[in-house]
Scaffold this motif. Structure first.
Motif, PDB file in Angstrom:
ATOM      1  N   GLY A 143       0.834  -1.197   0.000  1.00 61.59           N
ATOM      2  CA  GLY A 143       0.000   0.000   0.000  1.00 61.59           C
ATOM      3  C   GLY A 143       0.869   1.246   0.000  1.00 61.59           C
ATOM      4  O   GLY A 143       1.942   1.275   0.616  1.00 61.59           O
ATOM      5  N   ALA A 144       0.413   2.300  -0.687  1.00 63.26           N
ATOM      6  CA  ALA A 144       1.209   3.537  -0.793  1.00 63.26           C
ATOM      7  C   ALA A 144       1.411   4.208   0.556  1.00 63.26           C
ATOM      8  O   ALA A 144       2.393   4.920   0.776  1.00 63.26           O
ATOM      9  N   GLN A 145       0.474   3.944   1.501  1.00 59.38           N
ATOM     10  CA  GLN A 145       0.544   4.624   2.798  1.00 59.38           C
ATOM     11  C   GLN A 145       1.790   4.265   3.604  1.00 59.38           C
ATOM     12  O   GLN A 145       2.143   4.972   4.555  1.00 59.38           O
ATOM     13  N   ILE A 146       2.468   3.176   3.201  1.00 59.52           N
ATOM     14  CA  ILE A 146       3.686   2.801   3.918  1.00 59.52           C
ATOM     15  C   ILE A 146       4.765   3.889   3.788  1.00 59.52           C
ATOM     16  O   ILE A 146       5.654   3.995   4.617  1.00 59.52           O
ATOM     17  N   PHE A 147       4.640   4.719   2.731  1.00 61.64           N
ATOM     18  CA  PHE A 147       5.628   5.779   2.498  1.00 61.64           C
ATOM     19  C   PHE A 147       5.172   7.150   2.986  1.00 61.64           C
ATOM     20  O   PHE A 147       5.924   8.113   2.901  1.00 61.64           O
ATOM     21  N   TYR A 148       3.929   7.259   3.464  1.00 60.45           N
ATOM     22  CA  TYR A 148       3.360   8.573   3.757  1.00 60.45           C
ATOM     23  C   TYR A 148       4.142   9.355   4.813  1.00 60.45           C
ATOM     24  O   TYR A 148       4.407  10.552   4.647  1.00 60.45           O
ATOM     25  N   GLU A 149       4.469   8.683   5.905  1.00 56.11           N
ATOM     26  CA  GLU A 149       5.136   9.409   6.998  1.00 56.11           C
ATOM     27  C   GLU A 149       6.471   9.983   6.555  1.00 56.11           C
ATOM     28  O   GLU A 149       6.765  11.167   6.784  1.00 56.11           O
ATOM     29  N   ASP A 150       7.288   9.154   5.888  1.00 53.43           N
ATOM     30  CA  ASP A 150       8.600   9.647   5.437  1.00 53.43           C
ATOM     31  C   ASP A 150       8.449  10.691   4.340  1.00 53.43           C
ATOM     32  O   ASP A 150       9.228  11.655   4.279  1.00 53.43           O
ATOM     33  N   ALA A 151       7.448  10.518   3.467  1.00 51.42           N
ATOM     34  CA  ALA A 151       7.227  11.495   2.403  1.00 51.42           C
ATOM     35  C   ALA A 151       6.779  12.834   2.992  1.00 51.42           C
ATOM     36  O   ALA A 151       7.181  13.909   2.516  1.00 51.42           O
ATOM     37  N   PHE A 152       5.961  12.769   4.032  1.00 50.46           N
ATOM     38  CA  PHE A 152       5.535  13.997   4.719  1.00 50.46           C
ATOM     39  C   PHE A 152       6.757  14.725   5.291  1.00 50.46           C
ATOM     40  O   PHE A 152       6.909  15.944   5.112  1.00 50.46           O
TER      41      PHE A 152
END
Length: 428
Positions: free
Chosen positions: A60-69
Motif C-alpha cells: 500500500g502507498a501509505q507505507i511511504f506517507y510518513e517519510d514522504a511527509f
C-alpha cells in the motif's frame, strides 16, 4: 504551495495551513521509495529489486506517507514562515488534514511568535554602586596560598599523625564483609583534614604512628555517587607507612624571587593587589550591568510565550550537562545522586529562564529603538579575540556566517547595555 495564516485565540500564536501540490507529494513518495527500496523482500524478485508498482500493490502507498511527509513538510514550513515574515519561537504543533497519493498534502502548524515589547524607562534608571575593594587580608590570603603551594615535605618518625600531615597509607575496604571496587590502595598519600575521603575516615588516622595498623569504621553518605555503597557501613584495614610534614618557606624577599618575577615581597604583594583589584572591578562591572538590565526589565511590558521559556530551560540544561561531563558524570547519574527528577530541575530553572528571555527581548527592543549598529571593524575585533582564545584562524571563522552574525549581535547587545549603564543614576 499555498499558505494561509490566521491568529489563534492565544496571544503571540498563529496557525498556518499548508497546501502542497499533489505532484510534489507524489515525487516525495518516489524519493522515499528509492531511498528504502533495498529493504523490500518480495517473492519473485531479488531483495531490493522489486519495482515501485509491485511494492505499492503489496504494502500500500501509505507505507511511504510518513517519510514522504517529513521529506516536504520541513521545507514547506520554513518557506511559509519566511514568506509571511513570521519569527517562530516554539516547535510547531502539526496536524495532518489530508495525506493521500495523487492528492494535495494539507497540514496545519501552530507556532508561538516573538512577542511585542513595550519599553518603559531605560534611561536614568537608579542603581546602587557596586564596589569590591581589595583588603590587606585578601593579599595575605593569596600569599599564604603561594606559600602553601611552595611548601616542601619532610618525613617524620618521632610522633604520630596530626592535622595537616600527609599520611602515606595502605587501605583495604569491606562492605558486608566483601571487598568493593575502588576500596583498596597501597602507599596512598592522604592529607589529613583535606576532606578527600569519606567523612570520619581522616579523623581516625590522627594519632596513628608509622608502621601501625588499625581498623577504621565509617559510613558512606546517603547521597553517594555509587548506589551500591550509598548509606552503607564500611570497614577499612589501614596501615600507616610514612608520615610527612609540610615545611612552609619563610616569607621574605628571597621567597618573592623564587615564586615570581619580583625582587621584593612588597613588589609581589603590590602586583597581587593590582591583579585582584582588576578582577574585582570586572566582577563589579558585570554585576552593575546585570542590575541595570534587570531594572529596565521591571519597567517593560511583554507577554513571553511559554515556548521561549521552554527553549531557554533546554539550553540551561544542556549547559549543565556539559559541566557535569567535565566532572565525569552524566545528567541521569546526577539526578540519582541528588534524588531529583528532570522535571524538578526544569522547575528550578524556570524563574531564571524567564528573566533571561525577558532581558534578551528588552535589549533587542533597545537596539531597535536606538538604531544601534555594529561596524565591520568591531565585528573583526570580536573575530580576532575569538581566534586568539581558541587557536583558530580568523579567515576560517569569517566563513561561518552564523558565527559572524552571532558576534555582530553580541556587539549590538554590549552597546545597548553600555547605553543603559552610561545613562543610569548610580548612587553609593
Amino acid at each position: 504551495m499555498n499558505v494561509k495564516v490566521e491568529k489563534t485565540e492565544n496571544n503571540n500564536e498563529v496557525k498556518l495551513e499548508f497546501t502542497v501540490e499533489a505532484e510534489k507529494f507524489d515525487g516525495a513518495i518516489k524519493t522515499v521509495f528509492n531511498k528504502n527500496s533495498k529493504y523490500f523482500n518480495i517473492p519473485g524478485f531479488r531483495k531490493g529489486k522489486a519495482p515501485y508498482q509491485i511494492v505499492e500493490k503489496t504494502y500500500g502507498a501509505q507505507i511511504f506517507y510518513e517519510d514522504a511527509f517529513n521529506e516536504v513538510a520541513g521545507e514547506a514550513f520554513e518557506e511559509g514562515l519566511k514568506e509571511n515574515n513570521i519569527e517562530a519561537v516554539s516547535k510547531p504543533e502539526v496536524e495532518i488534514k489530508q495525506i493521500e497519493k495523487g492528492k494535495d498534502l494539507i497540514f496545519t502548524a501552530v507556532v508561538q511568535t516573538k512577542p511585542e515589547v513595550k519599553l518603559g524607562k531605560y534611561k536614568g534608571v537608579e542603581l546602587k554602586k557596586v564596589e569590591y575593594p581589595v583588603t590587606d587580608e585578601d593579599v595575605e590570603h593569596e600569599i599564604a596560598h603561594m606559600q602553601e603551594h611552595n611548601a616542601r615535605t619532610i618525613t617524620v618518625d618521632d610522633r604520630p599523625v596530626k592535622e595537616k600531615d600527609i599520611a602515606v597509607i595502605d587501605f583495604d575496604g569491606y562492605v558486608d564483609g566483601k571487598a568493593f571496587e575502588g576500596g583498596k590502595a597501597e602507599n596512598h598519600e592522604l592529607e589529613i583534614g583535606s576532606g578527600a575521603f569519606i567523612p570520619g575516615f581522616e579523623e581516625q588516622i590522627i594519632g596513628m604512628k608509622t608502621g601501625e595498623e588499625k581498623e577504621i569504621k565509617v559510613k558512606f553518605p546517603e547521597k553517594y555517587f555509587s548506589e551500591d555503597l550509598a548509606g552503607k557501613e564500611a570497614t577499612f584495614k589501614v596501615k600507616v607507612n610514612e608520615i610527612k610534614e609540610k615545611k612552609l618557606p619563610k616569607l621574605d624577599d628571597e621567597f618573592a624571587k623564587d615564586v615570581s618575577e619580583f625582587d621584593t615581597l612588597n613588589d609581589l604583594k603590590t602586583s597581587i593587589r593590582e591583579k585582584r583589584q582588576a578582577a574585582n572591578d570586572d566582577r563589579a562591572k558585570h554585576e552593575t550591568e546585570n542590575a541595570a538590565v534587570e531594572e529596565v526589565a521591571k519597567n517593560t511590558e511583554v507577554d513571553i510565550p511559554s515556548g521561549m521559556i521552554d527553549n531557554e530551560i533546554e539550553a540551561m540544561i544542556r549547559d549543565m550537562e556539559q559541566q557535569l561531563a567535565y566532572q565525569g558524570i552524566n545528567l541521569e547519574q546526577y539526578l540519582k545522586i541528588m534524588n531529583k527528577t528532570r522535571k524538578e530541575i526544569e522547575d528550578n530553572y524556570r524563574e531564571q529562564a524567564e528573566k533571561n528571555v525577558k532581558s534578551r527581548l528588552v535589549l533587542e527592543a533597545i537596539i531597535k529603538e536606538e538604531k544601534i549598529e555594529a561596524s565591520q571593524e568591531e565585528v573583526d575585533e570580536k573575530i580576532k579575540e575569538m581566534a586568539t582564545s581558541y587557536g583558530r584562524k580568523e579567515e576560517e571563522l569569517r566563513k561561518n556566517e552564523a558565527l559572524v552574525e552571532y558576534l555582530r549581535n553580541s556587539v549590538k547587545t554590549e552597546k545597548a547595555i553600555e547605553l543603559i549603564v552610561k545613562n543610569a543614576k548610580i548612587k553609593k
